[in-house]
Design an enzyme around this catalytic site. Structure first.
Site, short mmCIF file in Angstrom:
data_model
loop_
_atom_site.label_atom_id
_atom_site.label_comp_id
_atom_site.label_asym_id
_atom_site.label_seq_id
_atom_site.Cartn_x
_atom_site.Cartn_y
_atom_site.Cartn_z
CE LYS A 66 9.47 -5.24 9.31
NZ LYS A 66 10.48 -5.36 8.25
N GLY A 127 12.20 1.65 -5.69
CA GLY A 127 11.12 1.66 -4.70
C GLY A 127 11.30 2.81 -3.74
CB ALA A 128 10.00 5.67 -2.86
CG ASN A 151 8.61 4.67 -6.03
OD1 ASN A 151 8.65 3.44 -5.96
ND2 ASN A 151 7.62 5.39 -5.54
CG MET A 215 15.79 -5.68 -0.30
SD MET A 215 15.39 -3.99 0.15
CE MET A 215 14.52 -4.22 1.66
CE1 TYR A 217 12.59 -13.43 3.38
CE2 TYR A 217 12.17 -15.78 3.15
CZ TYR A 217 12.02 -14.60 3.85
OH TYR A 217 11.28 -14.59 4.99
P1 ATR Z 1 6.98 -2.05 1.42
O1 ATR Z 1 6.79 -1.89 2.90
O2 ATR Z 1 7.14 -3.46 0.96
O3 ATR Z 1 8.04 -1.15 0.90
P2 ATR Z 1 5.06 -0.19 0.38
O4 ATR Z 1 5.44 0.81 1.44
O5 ATR Z 1 3.61 -0.36 0.05
O6 ATR Z 1 5.58 -1.63 0.77
O7 ATR Z 1 5.89 0.16 -0.94
C1 ATR Z 1 5.79 -0.64 -2.09
C2 ATR Z 1 6.80 -0.14 -3.12
O8 ATR Z 1 6.77 -1.01 -4.25
C3 ATR Z 1 6.51 1.25 -3.65
O9 ATR Z 1 7.72 1.87 -3.99
C4 ATR Z 1 5.67 0.94 -4.90
O10 ATR Z 1 5.66 1.97 -5.86
P3 ATR Z 1 4.63 3.21 -5.71
O11 ATR Z 1 5.22 4.12 -4.66
O12 ATR Z 1 4.61 3.83 -7.04
O13 ATR Z 1 3.33 2.61 -5.28
C5 ATR Z 1 6.42 -0.26 -5.42
N1 ATR Z 1 5.63 -1.13 -6.31
C6 ATR Z 1 4.71 -2.06 -5.94
N2 ATR Z 1 4.22 -2.69 -7.02
C7 ATR Z 1 4.85 -2.16 -8.11
C8 ATR Z 1 4.80 -2.39 -9.52
N3 ATR Z 1 3.98 -3.32 -10.03
N4 ATR Z 1 5.59 -1.66 -10.31
C9 ATR Z 1 6.42 -0.72 -9.81
N5 ATR Z 1 6.52 -0.44 -8.49
C10 ATR Z 1 5.75 -1.16 -7.65
#
Ligand code: ATR
Length: 271
Positions: A66, A127-128, A151, A215, A217
């Site tokens: 993407k 999330g961010a 986040n 988000m 499924y």
């Molecule tokens: P995506 O494209 O799916 O959003 P990404 O850009 O890697 O993937 O982002 C993953 C998100 O899930 C981030 O917000 C991540 O938190 P961090 O910014 O602190 O890394 C969050 N995330 C993933 N695993 C997590 C966990 N076990 N607990 C809390 N947050 C998690």
């Protein structure tokens, strides 16, 4: 000759998009074909250009391309610009138009399919990363009373807010959520559920009036289980998947398919 469309990803075999677009095309009597195309990790742009040269009219883009699709596009819609990622490409007159329909799909699923208003609501976005960023502009477009972003890594939420946020956007740590009253809508845009990891969020973010939306499924995540235990209404991301596809289809063909029977068919097949 049918107009050609495709979804590019790696892996892509699991993609539901060919099925969804075939159902849309059948329903709206559009003469088009739609296939799943596996692009090598280092060959996405070349594969798209070959597809265009062979008459491709448009494409969807999924993991992990993407951001690369964002860079490949010669024109971007404002929502793609805000998302920093592209999930829909249209090929016309030598241009590659990049759009991002994910956030619009989420908003339509919440507002139309689940009949929950984001307008005036207190919304918590967890999330961010890329998924969260893609939803920000469409969510803010619904004019929530407040959009709170929480986040694990606070700095990433701050960056996201400074890039896409507006006046009614706030940032919170997971622990600071304890001091907040329950939210109307809680959206899990983290990838934690993919590894069955629970998020360290307090039960108090949920109440019986809360819509808890994951988000993801095809699985019940720890987030969904926690929301359910606390009496919230729970939804997964299957409706968002169908709605983002409908938004792409509308952009390509100028016809908006009826998503309800398609969502029902996918739901039945997943049981
Ligand atoms: P995506 O494209 O799916 O959003 P990404 O850009 O890697 O993937 O982002 C993953 C998100 O899930 C981030 O917000 C991540 O938190 P961090 O910014 O602190 O890394 C969050 N995330 C993933 N695993 C997590 C966990 N076990 N607990 C809390 N947050 C998690």
């Amino acid at each position: 000759m049918a107009d050609r469309y495709a979804v590019f990803g790696n892996p892509v075999g699991h993609s539901q998009s060919p099925r969804i677009h075939a159902l849309f095309a059948q329903q709206t009597s559009q003469n088009l074909s739609y296939e799943a195309l596996l692009a090598p990790l280092d060959g996405f742009a070349d594969h798209v250009r070959t597809f265009i040269a062979r008459g491709g009219c448009g494409a969807n883009v999924t993991v992990p391309f993407k951001e690369e699709a964002f860079r490949l596009a010669t024109q971007l819609t404002p929502r793609a610009q805000a998302a920093g990622a592209v999930n829909t490409l249209s090929f016309t007159e030598g241009q590659i138009l990049g759009d991002n329909t994910d956030g619009a799909g989420l908003v339509r699923d919440i507002r139309i399919n689940l009949c929950v208003a984001v307008q005036g609501a207190r919304v918590l976005l967890l999330g961010a990363g890329g998924a969260a960023r893609g939803t920000m502009l469409p969510l803010l477009g619904e004019r929530p009373a407040q959009l709170t972003i929480a986040n694990r890594t606070r700095a990433k939420a701050e960056t996201l807010c400074s890039q896409v946020g507006a006046g009614n956007t706030a940032i919170c740590d997971f622990t600071e959520l304890r001091a907040q009253p329950a939210f109307d809508v809680v959206i899990n845009a983290t990838s934690a559920g993919l590894s069955d990891a629970a998020l360290p969020i307090p039960d108090s973010v949920f109440a019986s009036h809360t819509l808890a939306y994951d988000m993801l499924y095809g699985r019940e995540t720890p987030f969904m289980a926690q929301a359910q235990r606390n009496g919230a209404r729970v939804a997964d991301g299957l409706g968002m998947l169908v709605e983002q596809a409908a938004e792409a289809f509308f952009g390509w063909r100028g016809v908006r398919p009826d998503t309800a029977p398609v969502l029902a068919a996918l739901r039945a097949a997943s049981r």
